[in-house]
Design an enzyme around this catalytic site. Structure first.
Site, PDB file in Angstrom:
ATOM      1  N   ASP A 129      37.393  66.920  34.454  1.00  0.00           N
ATOM      2  CA  ASP A 129      36.263  66.651  35.351  1.00  0.00           C
ATOM      3  C   ASP A 129      34.937  66.623  34.601  1.00  0.00           C
ATOM      4  O   ASP A 129      34.110  65.740  34.829  1.00  0.00           O
ATOM      5  CB  ASP A 129      36.209  67.708  36.454  1.00  0.00           C
ATOM      6  N   HIS A 177      52.013  85.368  47.463  1.00  0.00           N
ATOM      7  CA  HIS A 177      51.358  86.536  48.047  1.00  0.00           C
ATOM      8  C   HIS A 177      49.978  86.722  47.419  1.00  0.00           C
ATOM      9  O   HIS A 177      49.824  86.521  46.210  1.00  0.00           O
ATOM     10  CB  HIS A 177      52.185  87.796  47.782  1.00  0.00           C
TER      11      HIS A 177
END
EC number: 4.6.1.17
Length: 161
Positions: free
Chosen positions: A130, A77
């Site tokens: 990264d 949600h």
């Protein structure tokens, strides 16, 4: 073990209706880690990674990931988070440098924030990878797990050592 609630009468996926659940304060703490070389550790420590301040960027990535969890985890949600805190701690043994990542998430609502904490911890580790992969691609992202959660109908949880 409770039954799965994310399936309808036809056995198809559904988002659980939480409208009858009481809004309470809910917290979750998740951890992850990434093992790097001494070279990467030194470059992070001296802010010498070409893409910028690794820990600052990874911290922001973790916060952003917590806020966007419902966009990438289908049955989550959308939540109004009250707080997200990403912290780091280095552990060294021999030539191994492990960056420990801990994420604390808090809300007041009808469902927990475990997935937000876990997603944030994962995204934080991925961002470190990264930003440092140009130096060495051999980094290892460690286990990501829920350490603790509070609030809600299922009660509190603390991971056993």
């Amino acid at each position: 073990m409770s039954s799965f609630t994310h399936f309808n009468d036809q056995g198809r996926a559904k988002m659980v209706d939480i409208s009858d659940k009481k809004a309470t304060v809910r917290t979750a703490i998740a951890r992850s880690s990434i093992v790097v070389t001494k070279e990467i550790y030194d470059k992070i420590s001296h802010n010498e990674i070409g893409k910028g301040d690794v820990l600052a960027v990874a911290q922001i990535a973790g916060i952003m990931a917590a806020k966007r969890t419902s966009d990438i985890i289908p049955m989550c949600h959308p939540l109004l988070l009250k707080g997200v805190d990403v912290s780091f701690d280095w552990k060294q043994s021999d030539e191994q440098y492990r960056l420990l990542i801990e994420v604390k998430v808090k809300t007041e609502g009808s469902t927990g924030v475990e997935m937000e904490a876990l997603t944030a911890a994962s995204a934080t580790a991925l961002t470190v990878y990264d930003m440092c992969k140009a130096v060495d691609k051999g980094m290892i992202i460690g286990e990501t797990y829920l350490l603790e959660k509070t609030g809600g109908k299922s009660g509190d949880y603390t991971r056993k050592s």
